[in-house]
Design a protein around this motif. Sequence first.
Motif, short mmCIF file in Angstrom:
data_model
loop_
_atom_site.label_atom_id
_atom_site.label_comp_id
_atom_site.label_asym_id
_atom_site.label_seq_id
_atom_site.Cartn_x
_atom_site.Cartn_y
_atom_site.Cartn_z
N ARG A 93 0.95 -1.28 -0.07
CA ARG A 93 -0.02 0.09 -0.01
C ARG A 93 0.90 1.21 0.00
NH1 ARG A 93 -5.16 -0.66 1.52
NH2 ARG A 93 -5.35 1.78 2.21
N SER A 94 0.62 2.38 -0.91
CA SER A 94 1.49 3.53 -0.81
C SER A 94 1.20 4.17 0.54
CB SER A 94 0.75 4.40 -2.00
OG SER A 94 1.04 3.50 -3.20
N ASP A 95 0.25 4.29 0.98
CA ASP A 95 -0.09 5.05 2.28
C ASP A 95 0.88 4.40 3.42
OD1 ASP A 95 -1.50 2.90 2.42
OD2 ASP A 95 -3.22 3.67 3.46
N TRP A 96 0.89 3.09 3.28
CA TRP A 96 1.97 2.40 4.37
C TRP A 96 3.24 2.65 4.22
CZ3 TRP A 96 5.61 -1.46 4.03
CH2 TRP A 96 6.09 -1.84 5.25
N LEU A 97 3.70 2.65 2.66
CA LEU A 97 5.13 3.01 2.49
C LEU A 97 5.46 4.25 2.93
CD1 LEU A 97 5.32 1.44 -1.13
CD2 LEU A 97 6.76 0.45 0.96
N THR A 98 4.35 5.22 2.52
CA THR A 98 4.69 6.63 3.00
C THR A 98 5.05 6.82 4.59
OG1 THR A 98 3.55 7.50 1.16
CG2 THR A 98 3.78 9.01 2.92
N VAL A 101 8.50 6.37 6.26
CA VAL A 101 9.29 7.57 6.31
C VAL A 101 9.53 8.12 7.43
CG1 VAL A 101 10.30 9.83 5.07
CG2 VAL A 101 9.12 7.86 3.74
N GLU A 102 8.43 8.40 8.17
CA GLU A 102 8.24 9.07 9.70
C GLU A 102 8.96 7.99 10.64
OE1 GLU A 102 4.45 10.35 10.82
OE2 GLU A 102 4.23 11.35 9.07
N ASP A 103 8.65 6.74 10.41
CA ASP A 103 9.14 5.76 11.41
C ASP A 103 10.79 5.75 11.18
OD1 ASP A 103 6.72 5.16 12.13
OD2 ASP A 103 6.56 3.30 11.16
#
Length: 325
Positions: A93-98, A101-103
């Motif tokens: 999922r694109s939102d999961w990949l995004t 970055v914060e993690d």
Amino acid sequence: MIKNEIAVLLEKAANEAQRRNLLPPIAMPEIVLERPQNPEHGDYASTLPLKLARAARMNPLTIAESLASLIQLPKEIERIAVAPPGFINFSLRSDWLTAQVEDILSAGEEYGNVDLGKGARVQLEFVSVNPTGPLHVGHGRGAILGSTLANVLASSGYEVVKEYYINDAGSQIDAFYRSLYARYLQALGRDAVMPSDGYFGDYMIDIAREIINEEGERFLDQPAELGRMGMAKVIAAIEADVRLLGVTFDEWFSEKSLFEHGQYQRAMSRLKEKGYSMEKEGAVWFSSTALGEDKDNVLVRSDGSATYFASDIAYHYNKFIERGF
């Protein structure tokens, strides 16, 4: 890691397929996930159906479709697709990949660390070049590989001790001492012949001149003291060189200390107590044949000097028995 989680999903799907008789009861091969060359084929691809096809005597595409239908999509995966001749492709999922970055940014240098070792102590001994000359490129390669492995283990939850074993005992040190003394005398304008088994590199001349600049003729009658000072300079140069590579050691362990602090004697006594050493032909031998070897090995020569094999045993005795690695 998501890659491991996908592998677990595939394993569970295969087990469920066997339970439902969609797949015969055959042994499962190692589940490997790869990055597809074409991004349109997803983020990860598995060839598990292709590996199972021969043993199962089934069409790999049929196996792929069965396995894919049994996988419950976790929140990280957007879709699963089956492709000929028997691939299972996973798209994240694109939102999961995004969100990753914060993690990553919040974890900083700790990102990716795992706790496989759970604090277990591990010792890595590497480089350990004889202190009789400078490092060369091959030694630098070993330093980088050893340090990298130490970093990987430390990031995997192990308590890592990096050790350099200084081979400062034995015939090579005697040859170094005699070589340096000859170069020292020559640099002072005295007649001296280099030993046939000596160290002929120009660095020996440099060390002799450096000592003369610092100490003058003080070592004319003290060749052993001269040798010790020269060896200390070589070790200091080695330490400086590995530091330039970003490599450091927690422990610089002296082989000579094994004899000075009693570890060698204790190790030899233990071998004798356990019946693994014997005297013959004027020497002390390790009973290697009792452990399945073709021949026994000399521990102590007839002149009373220890072999490298004996000092290595003492070193391992120190590491495993006395220091608990």
